[in-house]
Design an enzyme around this catalytic site. Sequence first.
Site, PDB file in Angstrom:
ATOM      1  N   LYS A   1      22.598  29.249  41.262  1.00 36.01           N
ATOM      2  CA  LYS A   1      22.252  28.891  42.639  1.00 36.01           C
ATOM      3  C   LYS A   1      23.516  28.405  43.345  1.00 36.01           C
ATOM      4  CE  LYS A   1      19.405  25.798  45.417  1.00 36.01           C
ATOM      5  NZ  LYS A   1      18.277  24.865  45.423  1.00 36.01           N
TER       6      LYS A   1
ATOM      7  N   LYS B   1      20.450  33.073  43.336  1.00 35.78           N
ATOM      8  CA  LYS B   1      20.074  32.650  44.682  1.00 35.78           C
ATOM      9  C   LYS B   1      21.297  32.209  45.458  1.00 35.78           C
ATOM     10  CE  LYS B   1      17.572  29.019  46.959  1.00 35.78           C
ATOM     11  NZ  LYS B   1      16.897  27.773  46.832  1.00 35.78           N
TER      12      LYS B   1
HETATM   13  C1  PBG Z   1      15.565  22.902  46.852  1.00 36.18           C
HETATM   14  C2  PBG Z   1      15.585  24.291  47.321  1.00 36.18           C
HETATM   15  C3  PBG Z   1      16.291  24.868  48.390  1.00 36.18           C
HETATM   16  C4  PBG Z   1      15.857  26.185  48.481  1.00 36.18           C
HETATM   17  C5  PBG Z   1      14.945  26.380  47.453  1.00 36.18           C
HETATM   18  N1  PBG Z   1      14.813  25.205  46.731  1.00 36.18           N
HETATM   19  C6  PBG Z   1      17.233  24.285  49.361  1.00 36.18           C
HETATM   20  C7  PBG Z   1      18.505  23.722  48.960  1.00 36.18           C
HETATM   21  O1  PBG Z   1      18.960  23.820  47.822  1.00 36.18           O
HETATM   22  O2  PBG Z   1      19.110  23.115  49.847  1.00 36.18           O
HETATM   23  C8  PBG Z   1      16.278  27.185  49.511  1.00 36.18           C
HETATM   24  C9  PBG Z   1      15.289  28.251  49.798  1.00 36.18           C
HETATM   25  C10 PBG Z   1      15.544  29.016  51.047  1.00 36.18           C
HETATM   26  O3  PBG Z   1      16.537  28.814  51.761  1.00 36.18           O
HETATM   27  O4  PBG Z   1      14.703  29.864  51.347  1.00 36.18           O
HETATM   28  N2  PBG Z   1      16.675  22.455  46.193  1.00 36.18           N
END
Ligand code: PBG
Length: 324
Positions: A195, A248
């Site tokens: 991520k 992601k």
């Molecule tokens: C929580 C999380 C996030 C997303 C999914 N889980 C945001 C982040 O890490 O700031 C993003 C999902 C999206 O942008 O559709 N940590």
Amino acid sequence: MSFPQQRLRRLRGSEAFRSMVQETRPNVTDLIYPLFVVEGSRTLEPIPSMPGISRFSPDRLPEEVQEIAALGLRAVLLFGIPAAKDATGSSAWRPDGVVQQAIRVIKKEAPELVVITDVCLCEYTSHGHCGVVRGREVDNDATLELLSRMALSHAEAGADMVAPSDMMDGRVQAIRNSLDRAGLTRVPIMSYAAKFASAFYGPFRDAAQSAPEFGDRRSYQMDPHNRREALREIALDIEEGADIVMVKPALAYLDILREARDSFLHPLAAYNVSGEYAMVKAAAARGWIDGEQAAEEILIAIRRAGADLILTYFAKEMARRWKR
Ligand code: PBG
């Protein structure tokens, strides 16, 4: 043999030929639909930066999840927006927390839907970071215990799978251990393994009210410059017991998806994130692109890059499109 004997256009001449040689076949069963659930009742709030997506209070979920199931979608991913936040995000593991309530509603109304829960503290902490904050640092090891509690509480409420998205080191192992100790050996973990710290999460942070109060997430989420490190992250999560691994965001990271597909045997998911959705919606609203076609092309690209599963806000729209 080459031109004029060799002509690739021969197999493009009709819809029938084209469909016979189609290499990637995206299907409604590949898609996972994210749902934002907000504490309270009688609430259905559209999210301005994500046209077509809303926040639902648990009592407003029945109609929505029946529609999702009727469209042929197999799974939803739940994000909770609690009424109260504190320094440790303690409402994340309350047995009557917003996600725990939502799980029970969905399992009752649409028992065939696979309910996946996002496990991360940022929506629950007053400072908006994904873990425990000491000074201005996010404390990795102290966070593991809280994430485990949260995952366990989701599984006890009936979640079919948990999906940690915090990017703390060791969290898959910690969550696996606590699920197993509680006898929940059947509950799989889908880890947000690679991520990246991304600008494409912008609309989500509005939707989930989870923007960090100070600093950013670069001390735990990955640096977009790094490819080899992403593979190490994925390998570690697999070692720690992840059942499905995720990359992601998706669109700017298709190379990572392809390499992960070629390097690992585990099911691979990709998160087509909020910013990717919002860009398509914004351009389509101005008449600059055909939004549905662009969305489909993006999902095809993600599947072609190697993803088995796609988490996407386009899921309902595509399910309708592919039914026609
Ligand atoms: C929580 C999380 C996030 C997303 C999914 N889980 C945001 C982040 O890490 O700031 C993003 C999902 C999206 O942008 O559709 N940590």
